[in-house]
Every structure is written in C-alpha cells, then in structure tokens.
Motif scaffolding. Structure first.
Motif, short mmCIF file in Angstrom:
data_model
loop_
_atom_site.label_atom_id
_atom_site.label_comp_id
_atom_site.label_asym_id
_atom_site.label_seq_id
_atom_site.Cartn_x
_atom_site.Cartn_y
_atom_site.Cartn_z
N SER A 69 -0.90 6.59 -6.37
CA SER A 69 -0.81 8.04 -6.53
C SER A 69 0.39 8.56 -5.75
N LEU A 70 1.04 9.56 -6.31
CA LEU A 70 2.23 10.16 -5.70
C LEU A 70 1.86 10.97 -4.47
N GLU A 71 2.65 10.84 -3.42
CA GLU A 71 2.52 11.68 -2.23
C GLU A 71 3.47 12.88 -2.33
N TRP A 72 4.72 12.57 -2.65
CA TRP A 72 5.74 13.62 -2.77
C TRP A 72 6.95 13.08 -3.52
N VAL A 73 7.74 14.04 -4.02
CA VAL A 73 9.04 13.73 -4.62
C VAL A 73 10.06 14.65 -3.96
N GLU A 113 13.72 13.23 -16.67
CA GLU A 113 14.78 12.62 -15.86
C GLU A 113 14.18 11.78 -14.74
N LEU A 114 13.19 12.34 -14.05
CA LEU A 114 12.57 11.62 -12.94
C LEU A 114 11.88 10.35 -13.43
N GLN A 115 11.16 10.44 -14.52
CA GLN A 115 10.47 9.26 -15.04
C GLN A 115 11.48 8.18 -15.43
N ASP A 116 12.58 8.59 -16.06
CA ASP A 116 13.63 7.63 -16.42
C ASP A 116 14.22 6.98 -15.17
N CYS A 117 14.42 7.79 -14.12
CA CYS A 117 15.00 7.27 -12.88
C CYS A 117 14.07 6.26 -12.19
N ILE A 118 12.77 6.58 -12.16
CA ILE A 118 11.80 5.66 -11.55
C ILE A 118 11.79 4.34 -12.32
N THR A 149 0.82 -1.22 0.00
CA THR A 149 0.00 0.00 0.00
C THR A 149 0.85 1.26 0.00
N THR A 150 2.15 1.13 0.27
CA THR A 150 3.07 2.28 0.24
C THR A 150 4.34 1.89 -0.51
N LEU A 151 4.79 2.80 -1.36
CA LEU A 151 6.04 2.59 -2.10
C LEU A 151 7.00 3.71 -1.76
N ASN A 152 8.18 3.34 -1.25
CA ASN A 152 9.27 4.30 -1.04
C ASN A 152 10.38 3.95 -2.02
N LEU A 153 10.75 4.91 -2.86
CA LEU A 153 11.74 4.63 -3.90
C LEU A 153 12.90 5.60 -3.78
N LYS A 212 23.68 13.13 -6.32
CA LYS A 212 22.35 13.69 -6.50
C LYS A 212 21.39 12.55 -6.78
N GLY A 213 20.14 12.77 -6.47
CA GLY A 213 19.16 11.70 -6.71
C GLY A 213 17.77 12.13 -6.28
N TYR A 214 16.86 11.18 -6.36
CA TYR A 214 15.46 11.42 -6.01
C TYR A 214 14.98 10.40 -4.99
N LEU A 215 14.11 10.86 -4.11
CA LEU A 215 13.32 9.98 -3.25
C LEU A 215 11.86 10.22 -3.62
N VAL A 216 11.10 9.15 -3.67
CA VAL A 216 9.69 9.23 -4.09
C VAL A 216 8.86 8.40 -3.13
N GLN A 217 7.69 8.92 -2.75
CA GLN A 217 6.74 8.11 -2.02
C GLN A 217 5.39 8.13 -2.72
N ALA A 218 4.80 6.93 -2.85
CA ALA A 218 3.48 6.80 -3.45
C ALA A 218 2.63 5.88 -2.58
N LYS A 219 1.33 6.07 -2.65
CA LYS A 219 0.41 5.22 -1.89
C LYS A 219 -0.64 4.65 -2.83
N ARG A 220 -1.14 3.47 -2.45
CA ARG A 220 -2.12 2.79 -3.26
C ARG A 220 -3.51 3.02 -2.67
N ARG A 221 -4.40 3.52 -3.50
CA ARG A 221 -5.76 3.86 -3.05
C ARG A 221 -6.75 2.78 -3.46
N ASN A 222 -8.00 3.00 -3.06
CA ASN A 222 -9.14 2.17 -3.51
C ASN A 222 -8.94 0.69 -3.23
N LEU A 223 -8.38 0.40 -2.05
CA LEU A 223 -8.18 -1.03 -1.70
C LEU A 223 -9.41 -1.58 -1.00
#
Length: 273
Positions: free
Chosen positions: A242-246, A42-47, A16-20, A262-273
């Motif tokens: 859905s994305l929470e933040w980048v 760049e971000l899409q390529d990195c993900i 239900t949560t993705l930390n990347l 340099k890099g990115y951290l991403v958090q997303a959550k899964r809805r409608n479960l």
C-alpha cells in the motif's frame, strides 16, 4: 533476464518497505514515447518503467542477507544538484499523502533532500489524503499536517509551505491559526475554470500566491499502483503493498524559468505479514 527477474521477485517477497525514485524524467527519453493523458497515468508509467529497469539490473543476492527496505532507483537517471549550482535553482515539491500519518511528510522531505543532494527545499505544497465519501476537509484535518510542515520550516528543511484546493473560508482559517503562514494555494481548474473572486481577494491581501493544477484528488489508486508493481516485477503478492506517499519535484533554473529536472519519489509498505 529470467534470472534477474527472479532476483527482483525474491527481494520483493522479502521486503516490507519500498522507496522508489524515478530519476530525472527530463532525461528519460524512453518515457517520452507517448504523452500521458493525466498526472495519474504519468506516475503509473514512471513506476512501471523504473521497476522494470531496476528488475533487470538487480545485483546478485547470493550469500547476502535480504534487505527489508528496497531502494529502487536508476543511478544514471538521477540528477543531483551540486553546491555550485544550488543558488541558481529553485526546488519545488508537492507531497500527496495516502494516510493521516504525519511522519510521512518528514519522511518524504528527507528523502527528497537526500535524492536531490540538497539540505533545504524551497517550496513544499501539501495535498491531504483523500477523505471518505461524504466527508469535507476541515481545519482539524489540516492542523496536524501543518504542524509537521512548520517544524520542518523551523529546522530549515523547507523555506516556504503551501496548500492545495482550499477555498477562501478554509484558507483563511488556516492562515489565522498557523504560526508559519501558507505562501501559496493551488486551485484545480478542472473543478473551477475561473478563480473565485473571494479567494483571489484574500490571497492578494495576505500575499498568498494562487497556482493552478490538474491533479486528481487521489494521484494514483492502490489498484493502479499494485498493477504497475505486478507488471514490472511479476510479483503475485502485490495486494500486500500500500502507498504511504508520493512526492513530485521540479527543479527550475531561476534566471531562465526552465525545468532542469523533474521526477517522483514514492514510498510503499507491505502489510499483512
């Protein structure tokens, strides 16, 4: 490969949560095959690259309880800061919010500190979430976000805080209201090729650093994020995510002015479960 992808898909279907964490992009040569045309690309390529690599190295799930939170990172690509080198480095981050949940700011800062092996970030710039069509950013939008940043300064998690895309009027309102004053304000030169004189004069008077950037209002759309997840995990249920933040970070060697990592951290959550 197929077995590994099946494991990754099973984990995604349950989580239900993705930390990347993309890891240090300075060292990831496979992302240098082409120069991204924009921060969004760049971000899409990195993900896509991080999830693809994670999918092929997923540990066996047999006999284990499936986790609700997935931490997707490539261990050898991360670049933690050692205590010995910390004084020589400046850690700057920019947080892009997708919604109005202020706890996302603390969540992002905590994850950045943990991922980089530091107790404090030197500088954090906040990019407020995109507003509905026709709405204009106001002090009322900024106040809850700034209050959260101020609490992180007071708890020594952040040394300095800044803003993004504020005109002179709004920057002045925020400065007058805030307990912890903004130390910087980013200006998008795509929408304004010359710094506005009134903004420049105000920033100079109150010692606010004006920086430039080329980030879009929305760093990555929900559709682009879901496409990257779908392509790299073969998960057909990406519409639930859905994305929470980048958070984008840069670690700079102070004495030489060069980017160590340099890099990115991403958090997303899964809805409608």
């Amino acid at each position: 490969m197929d077995t590994q992808n099946a494991k990754a898909k099973l984990l995604f279907n349950h989580a239900t949560t993705l930390n990347l964490h993309t890891g240090n992009l300075v060292n990831r040569s496979r992302l240098k095959k082409k120069c991204p045309s924009s921060p969004s690309e760049e971000l899409q390529d990195c993900i896509r690259a991080t999830l693809s690599e994670w999918s092929t190295t997923t540990a066996s799930t047999a006999g284990k309880e499936l986790p609700s939170t997935l931490d997707c990172c490539i261990a050898q690509a991360t670049d933690e800061i050692t205590p010995e080198e910390r004084e020589e480095l400046k850690v700057s981050v920019k947080v892009f919010l997708s919604g109005s949940d202020c706890s996302s700011i603390r969540n992002a800062v905590d994850m950045a500190c943990l991922s980089l092996g530091v107790s404090q970030l030197d500088s954090v710039i906040i990019a407020p979430p995109p507003l509905p069509e026709g709405e204009t950013l106001t002090l009322e939008h900024l106040q809850p976000l700034w209050t959260e940043l101020e609490s992180l300064v007071q708890s020594l998690k952040i040394a300095a805080i800044g803003t993004s895309d504020l005109d002179k009027s709004l920057l002045e309102q925020l400065y007058n209201w805030a307990q912890v004053k903004p130390s910087s304000n980013q200006v998008n030169l795509a929408s304004c090729c010359v710094m506005p004189p009134d903004l420049t004069a105000f920033a100079k008077e109150f010692d606010i650093q004006l920086l430039t950037h080329n980030d879009p209002k929305e760093l990555i759309s929900s559709t682009s994020f879901q496409e990257a997840v779908q392509e790299s995990t073969q998960d057909q249920q990406v519409a639930d995510w859905s994305l929470e933040w980048v958070l984008r970070y840069s670690v700079i060697v102070k004495s030489r002015g060069i980017i160590k990592s340099k890099g990115y951290l991403v958090q997303a959550k899964r809805r409608n479960l």
